[in-house]
Motif scaffolding. Structure first.
Motif, PDB file in Angstrom:
ATOM      1  N   ARG A 158       0.932  -1.252  -0.072  1.00 25.25           N
ATOM      2  CA  ARG A 158       0.149  -0.520  -0.171  1.00 25.25           C
ATOM      3  C   ARG A 158       1.303   1.575  -0.094  1.00 25.25           C
ATOM      4  O   ARG A 158       2.419   0.868   0.337  1.00 25.25           O
ATOM      5  CB  ARG A 158      -0.914   0.858   1.107  1.00 25.25           C
ATOM      6  N   VAL A 159       0.484   2.375  -1.005  1.00 18.33           N
ATOM      7  CA  VAL A 159       1.082   3.518  -0.398  1.00 18.33           C
ATOM      8  C   VAL A 159      -0.069   4.834   0.174  1.00 18.33           C
ATOM      9  O   VAL A 159      -0.925   5.110  -0.539  1.00 18.33           O
ATOM     10  CB  VAL A 159       0.789   4.066  -2.454  1.00 18.33           C
ATOM     11  N   ARG A 160       0.441   5.245   1.288  1.00 14.75           N
ATOM     12  CA  ARG A 160       0.111   5.823   1.369  1.00 14.75           C
ATOM     13  C   ARG A 160      -0.034   7.363   1.519  1.00 14.75           C
ATOM     14  O   ARG A 160      -0.719   8.992   1.716  1.00 14.75           O
ATOM     15  CB  ARG A 160      -0.239   6.121   3.099  1.00 14.75           C
ATOM     16  N   GLU A 161       1.736   7.414   1.176  1.00 13.16           N
ATOM     17  CA  GLU A 161       1.786   9.251   0.599  1.00 13.16           C
ATOM     18  C   GLU A 161       2.779   8.927  -0.509  1.00 13.16           C
ATOM     19  O   GLU A 161       3.751   8.074  -0.667  1.00 13.16           O
ATOM     20  CB  GLU A 161       2.535   9.471   1.523  1.00 13.16           C
ATOM     21  N   LEU A 162       3.045   9.494  -1.185  1.00 13.81           N
ATOM     22  CA  LEU A 162       4.117   9.372  -2.758  1.00 13.81           C
ATOM     23  C   LEU A 162       5.156  10.089  -2.299  1.00 13.81           C
ATOM     24  O   LEU A 162       5.577  10.705  -0.817  1.00 13.81           O
ATOM     25  CB  LEU A 162       3.507  11.177  -3.326  1.00 13.81           C
ATOM     26  N   ASP A 211       4.738   2.115 -12.609  1.00 17.41           N
ATOM     27  CA  ASP A 211       4.840   2.371 -10.666  1.00 17.41           C
ATOM     28  C   ASP A 211       5.270   2.740 -10.549  1.00 17.41           C
ATOM     29  O   ASP A 211       4.894   3.343  -9.254  1.00 17.41           O
ATOM     30  CB  ASP A 211       5.160   0.567 -11.131  1.00 17.41           C
ATOM     31  N   VAL A 212       6.429   3.026 -10.791  1.00 18.11           N
ATOM     32  CA  VAL A 212       7.327   4.378 -10.200  1.00 18.11           C
ATOM     33  C   VAL A 212       6.773   5.686  -9.827  1.00 18.11           C
ATOM     34  O   VAL A 212       7.073   6.335  -9.482  1.00 18.11           O
ATOM     35  CB  VAL A 212       9.042   4.501 -10.467  1.00 18.11           C
ATOM     36  N   TYR A 213       5.950   5.710 -11.064  1.00 17.44           N
ATOM     37  CA  TYR A 213       5.577   6.766 -11.701  1.00 17.44           C
ATOM     38  C   TYR A 213       4.594   7.559 -10.920  1.00 17.44           C
ATOM     39  O   TYR A 213       4.611   8.593 -10.277  1.00 17.44           O
ATOM     40  CB  TYR A 213       5.458   7.267 -13.186  1.00 17.44           C
ATOM     41  N   GLY A 234       3.721  10.209  -8.127  1.00 16.41           N
ATOM     42  CA  GLY A 234       3.567  10.519  -8.262  1.00 16.41           C
ATOM     43  C   GLY A 234       3.164  11.647  -9.949  1.00 16.41           C
ATOM     44  O   GLY A 234       2.581  12.238 -10.219  1.00 16.41           O
ATOM     45  N   VAL A 235       4.024  11.187 -10.075  1.00 22.39           N
ATOM     46  CA  VAL A 235       4.407  11.478 -11.683  1.00 22.39           C
ATOM     47  C   VAL A 235       2.819  11.727 -12.505  1.00 22.39           C
ATOM     48  O   VAL A 235       2.479  12.370 -13.183  1.00 22.39           O
ATOM     49  CB  VAL A 235       5.460  10.976 -12.866  1.00 22.39           C
ATOM     50  N   TYR A 236       2.124  10.130 -11.865  1.00 18.78           N
ATOM     51  CA  TYR A 236       0.939   9.693 -12.783  1.00 18.78           C
ATOM     52  C   TYR A 236       0.041  10.047 -11.027  1.00 18.78           C
ATOM     53  O   TYR A 236       1.020   9.447 -10.355  1.00 18.78           O
ATOM     54  CB  TYR A 236       0.642   8.383 -13.384  1.00 18.78           C
ATOM     55  N   LYS A 237      -0.828  10.360 -11.747  1.00 17.74           N
ATOM     56  CA  LYS A 237      -1.814  10.434 -10.487  1.00 17.74           C
ATOM     57  C   LYS A 237      -2.815   9.016 -10.047  1.00 17.74           C
ATOM     58  O   LYS A 237      -3.642   8.905 -11.334  1.00 17.74           O
ATOM     59  CB  LYS A 237      -2.428  11.663 -10.411  1.00 17.74           C
ATOM     60  N   ALA A 238      -2.780   8.479  -9.023  1.00 22.89           N
ATOM     61  CA  ALA A 238      -3.363   7.039  -8.588  1.00 22.89           C
ATOM     62  C   ALA A 238      -4.774   7.935  -8.586  1.00 22.89           C
ATOM     63  O   ALA A 238      -5.403   9.129  -7.634  1.00 22.89           O
ATOM     64  CB  ALA A 238      -2.834   6.832  -7.853  1.00 22.89           C
ATOM     65  N   SER A 239      -6.005   7.028  -8.499  1.00 24.98           N
ATOM     66  CA  SER A 239      -7.357   7.697  -8.309  1.00 24.98           C
ATOM     67  C   SER A 239      -7.992   7.962  -6.882  1.00 24.98           C
ATOM     68  O   SER A 239      -8.322   8.621  -6.652  1.00 24.98           O
ATOM     69  CB  SER A 239      -7.672   6.841  -9.415  1.00 24.98           C
ATOM     70  N   THR A 264      -3.025   0.744  -4.074  1.00 22.14           N
ATOM     71  CA  THR A 264      -2.117  -0.302  -3.985  1.00 22.14           C
ATOM     72  C   THR A 264      -1.179  -0.218  -5.629  1.00 22.14           C
ATOM     73  O   THR A 264      -2.174  -0.516  -6.413  1.00 22.14           O
ATOM     74  CB  THR A 264      -2.387  -2.144  -4.343  1.00 22.14           C
ATOM     75  N   PRO A 265      -0.096  -0.360  -5.328  1.00 21.97           N
ATOM     76  CA  PRO A 265       0.330  -0.186  -7.282  1.00 21.97           C
ATOM     77  C   PRO A 265       0.330  -1.380  -8.060  1.00 21.97           C
ATOM     78  O   PRO A 265       0.103  -2.450  -7.553  1.00 21.97           O
ATOM     79  CB  PRO A 265       1.235   0.317  -7.060  1.00 21.97           C
ATOM     80  N   GLY A 266       0.678  -1.502  -8.774  1.00 25.90           N
ATOM     81  CA  GLY A 266       1.342  -2.395  -9.672  1.00 25.90           C
ATOM     82  C   GLY A 266      -0.110  -1.774 -11.082  1.00 25.90           C
ATOM     83  O   GLY A 266      -1.047  -1.894 -11.085  1.00 25.90           O
TER      84      GLY A 266
END
Length: 324
Positions: free
Chosen positions: A6-10, A44-46, A50-55, A60-62
């Protein structure tokens, strides 16, 4: 409950946390998949940075995984429990032991291809397929430049373009990666830390330039890539591992009437037929020996942070796979 990243902060790789997450039953048109192997990709790195914005946040990345179907939602008739399937490109969320997926986003994986190989190659392979066959159609006699030729997509681009009859020029950062690029069908390999790749391309092509550049590096190579093109050449910018290219005036393209495109896999596999055809060509090219897939690195899924750190510091080559 299942385990997931899980990613909770960029931020850096350290923001990737191994946590318990709740699961649900698949809904209309969905399936539940127990993941066997998960592909690691620069996208996944982007998202992590935060280069690309998750919705959503946390997320969870990937974008890629292969696993076994363990449950079917209402209305799903073309998949079956126990079947091995793969997906790449979306929805995001593959860094997990189990996930819910739309049934129309997965493709069956041939029994002859292992989950690790399939998970390492679906996103990269489908990217290579549309870049070489549809974004710019590479044919015998073309000369192409592949930036980051020893990377996951770069390796496949070199192999496939060589099989299509193109002359392949590749850039790499080290002698070790140069050896791999040659193995992958690069006719000319440029170690960009040791020589000016623009001058070398000019020399190789007798001043004519190349028909197309495939550039996933971005900021560090963008202007040089444009300079390597012949008149009416194609600049295909499909990533930015070194950062987003600086803005530039359109008039820069005018002296050689250059074409510029910034494509994404999602738009080239938007329909079910496109997805099946693209994935089918990748699997067929592996079966025929056109593509040799290198899974050079595997990490436990719980160590995704280390995998990201190694990818970003250029310690990896070929494909990286996370194992749940």
């Amino acid at each position: 409950m299942v385990k997931a990243i899980r990613v909770r902060e960029l931020g850096g790789p350290e923001v990737l946390k191994w946590e318990d997450v709740e699961t649900r039953e698949p809904g209309q048109g969905e399936i539940r998949v127990k993941n066997k192997a998960i592909g690691l990709n620069f996208i996944d790195v982007y998202f992590r940075k935060g280069v690309y914005k998750a919705s959503t946040m946390p997320f969870t990345p990937g974008m890629e995984a292969v696993g076994e179907v363990i449950a079917l939602g209402p209305g799903v008739t073309d998949r079956k429990v126990g079947e091995v399937v793969g997906y790449a490109g979306g929805p995001m969320g593959s860094y997990t032991e189990e996930q819910i997926l739309p049934a129309n986003k997965v493709v069956p994986v041939p029994p002859s291809i292992s989950p690790s190989i399939a998970a390492s190659v679906m996103l990269k392979g489908m990217t290579a397929q549309f870049l070489l066959h549809r974004c710019f159609k590479v044919e015998p006699g073309h000369t192409i430049l592949v930036q980051a030729a020893a990377g996951g997509v770069g390796s496949l681009l070199c192999q496939w373009a060589n099989a299509l009859g193109a002359t392949v020029i590749g850039t790499v950062s080290t002698k070790e990666k140069a050896a791999q690029a040659r193995d992958d069908g690069c006719h000319h390999v440029i170690i960009y830390k040791e020589e000016d790749f623009v001058a070398r391309v000019n020399e190789i092509t007798s001043g004519n330039g190349v028909d197309v550049v495939y550039d996933s590096v971005g900021k560090d190579t963008f202007q040089g890539s444009l300079a390597c093109l012949k008149t009416r050449g194609y600049m295909v910018s499909f990533g930015q591992s070194s950062g987003t290219p600086d803005p530039f005036p359109l008039s820069v393209l005018a002296p050689k009437s250059l074409f510029l495109t910034r494509p994404s896999l999602m738009q080239y596999t938007a329909t079910r037929d496109e997805l099946l055809e693209t994935a089918g060509e990748v699997f067929a090219s592996i079966a025929s020996g056109v593509l040799q897939v290198r899974v050079n690195h595997t990490y436990p899924l719980s160590q995704a942070a280390q995998a990201h750190a190694d990818l970003e510091s250029r310690k990896t080559s070929g494909s990286v796979v996370l194992l749940p």
